[in-house]
Motif scaffolding. Sequence first.
Motif, PDB file in Angstrom:
ATOM      1  N   VAL A  89       6.264  -8.203   7.962  1.00 31.50           N
ATOM      2  CA  VAL A  89       5.500  -6.983   7.713  1.00 31.50           C
ATOM      3  C   VAL A  89       6.465  -5.814   7.731  1.00 31.50           C
ATOM      4  O   VAL A  89       7.469  -5.830   8.461  1.00 31.50           O
ATOM      5  CB  VAL A  89       4.355  -6.778   8.725  1.00 31.50           C
ATOM      6  CG1 VAL A  89       3.302  -7.857   8.579  1.00 31.50           C
ATOM      7  CG2 VAL A  89       4.878  -6.726  10.148  1.00 31.50           C
ATOM      8  N   CYS A 139       4.231   3.977   3.259  1.00 33.57           N
ATOM      9  CA  CYS A 139       4.044   2.682   2.599  1.00 33.57           C
ATOM     10  C   CYS A 139       3.968   1.582   3.652  1.00 33.57           C
ATOM     11  O   CYS A 139       4.686   1.634   4.658  1.00 33.57           O
ATOM     12  CB  CYS A 139       5.207   2.416   1.643  1.00 33.57           C
ATOM     13  SG  CYS A 139       5.028   0.943   0.611  1.00 33.57           S
ATOM     14  N   ARG A 140       3.098   0.602   3.399  1.00 33.62           N
ATOM     15  CA  ARG A 140       3.022  -0.616   4.212  1.00 33.62           C
ATOM     16  C   ARG A 140       3.037  -1.806   3.270  1.00 33.62           C
ATOM     17  O   ARG A 140       2.487  -1.740   2.166  1.00 33.62           O
ATOM     18  CB  ARG A 140       1.731  -0.670   5.020  1.00 33.62           C
ATOM     19  CG  ARG A 140       1.712   0.213   6.220  1.00 33.62           C
ATOM     20  CD  ARG A 140       0.535  -0.139   7.136  1.00 33.62           C
ATOM     21  NE  ARG A 140       0.473   0.813   8.213  1.00 33.62           N
ATOM     22  CZ  ARG A 140      -0.443   1.761   8.337  1.00 33.62           C
ATOM     23  NH1 ARG A 140      -1.405   1.876   7.444  1.00 33.62           N
ATOM     24  NH2 ARG A 140      -0.400   2.595   9.347  1.00 33.62           N
ATOM     25  N   SER A 154       3.437  -6.472   3.240  1.00 27.51           N
ATOM     26  CA  SER A 154       3.717  -7.750   3.892  1.00 27.51           C
ATOM     27  C   SER A 154       4.202  -8.706   2.818  1.00 27.51           C
ATOM     28  O   SER A 154       3.860  -8.564   1.639  1.00 27.51           O
ATOM     29  CB  SER A 154       2.465  -8.302   4.585  1.00 27.51           C
ATOM     30  OG  SER A 154       1.457  -8.587   3.650  1.00 27.51           O
ATOM     31  N   ARG A 213       8.198   5.207   6.927  1.00 26.79           N
ATOM     32  CA  ARG A 213       7.684   6.452   7.491  1.00 26.79           C
ATOM     33  C   ARG A 213       8.590   7.613   7.129  1.00 26.79           C
ATOM     34  O   ARG A 213       9.816   7.508   7.239  1.00 26.79           O
ATOM     35  CB  ARG A 213       7.641   6.355   9.015  1.00 26.79           C
ATOM     36  CG  ARG A 213       6.909   5.157   9.542  1.00 26.79           C
ATOM     37  CD  ARG A 213       7.084   5.041  11.059  1.00 26.79           C
ATOM     38  NE  ARG A 213       6.593   3.763  11.527  1.00 26.79           N
ATOM     39  CZ  ARG A 213       7.292   2.911  12.255  1.00 26.79           C
ATOM     40  NH1 ARG A 213       8.528   3.194  12.614  1.00 26.79           N
ATOM     41  NH2 ARG A 213       6.767   1.771  12.630  1.00 26.79           N
ATOM     42  N   GLY A 250      10.771  -3.355   9.764  1.00 24.47           N
ATOM     43  CA  GLY A 250      10.162  -4.633   9.447  1.00 24.47           C
ATOM     44  C   GLY A 250      10.354  -5.607  10.575  1.00 24.47           C
ATOM     45  O   GLY A 250      11.243  -5.431  11.417  1.00 24.47           O
ATOM     46  N   VAL A 278       3.275   7.790   7.676  1.00 23.99           N
ATOM     47  CA  VAL A 278       3.405   6.461   7.072  1.00 23.99           C
ATOM     48  C   VAL A 278       3.206   6.619   5.567  1.00 23.99           C
ATOM     49  O   VAL A 278       2.164   7.094   5.112  1.00 23.99           O
ATOM     50  CB  VAL A 278       2.397   5.458   7.662  1.00 23.99           C
ATOM     51  CG1 VAL A 278       2.509   4.112   6.957  1.00 23.99           C
ATOM     52  CG2 VAL A 278       2.624   5.298   9.161  1.00 23.99           C
ATOM     53  N   GLU A 284       6.903  -1.280   7.240  1.00 22.16           N
ATOM     54  CA  GLU A 284       6.310   0.048   7.200  1.00 22.16           C
ATOM     55  C   GLU A 284       7.416   1.057   6.928  1.00 22.16           C
ATOM     56  O   GLU A 284       8.497   0.964   7.504  1.00 22.16           O
ATOM     57  CB  GLU A 284       5.621   0.366   8.532  1.00 22.16           C
ATOM     58  CG  GLU A 284       4.819   1.632   8.510  1.00 22.16           C
ATOM     59  CD  GLU A 284       3.966   1.799   9.753  1.00 22.16           C
ATOM     60  OE1 GLU A 284       2.820   1.300   9.762  1.00 22.16           O
ATOM     61  OE2 GLU A 284       4.459   2.422  10.712  1.00 22.16           O
ATOM     62  N   GLU A 294       0.847  -1.191   0.000  1.00 23.64           N
ATOM     63  CA  GLU A 294       0.000   0.000   0.000  1.00 23.64           C
ATOM     64  C   GLU A 294       0.880   1.239   0.000  1.00 23.64           C
ATOM     65  O   GLU A 294       1.680   1.425   0.920  1.00 23.64           O
ATOM     66  CB  GLU A 294      -0.874   0.049   1.246  1.00 23.64           C
ATOM     67  CG  GLU A 294      -1.855  -1.076   1.394  1.00 23.64           C
ATOM     68  CD  GLU A 294      -2.592  -0.954   2.711  1.00 23.64           C
ATOM     69  OE1 GLU A 294      -3.706  -0.397   2.708  1.00 23.64           O
ATOM     70  OE2 GLU A 294      -2.025  -1.397   3.732  1.00 23.64           O
TER      71      GLU A 294
END
Length: 127
Positions: A83, A111-112, A114, A87, A70, A109, A85, A55
């Motif tokens: 997972v 981007c996220r 997995s 920031r 991560g 944030v 993220e 995302e």
Amino acid sequence: METMIRVRMSAHDAHYGGNLVDGARMLELFGDVATELLIRHDGDEGLFRAYDSVEFLSPVYAGDYIEAVGEIVSCGNTSRKMVFEARKVIAPRPDISDSACDVLSEPIVVCRASGTCVTPKDKQRRQ
């Protein structure tokens, strides 16, 4: 176990007009985080198998400082589910001067994701 890296996006990272950084750069950072996690967990770099989700939540520009984190959330025989993220923690302030920046009071944030990495059994040196 969590791993974090922090890097400044450069003009070289900007791929689009307005110094916008390509989202693939965040995935490159996640790959580096995954590699460190696998080395710490298995004693081997392993291989990135696949992303389950990605995302892109906010734009990243040249000059932004990005913190990518991560963690391994589950382990199989050879697979490691992770997972990630990314920031934004520092942003440039060209409205003030060419070298002005602000440390953000709340990271943004950007981007996220997995995904799953694999360390073959014969390469695992830690458990």
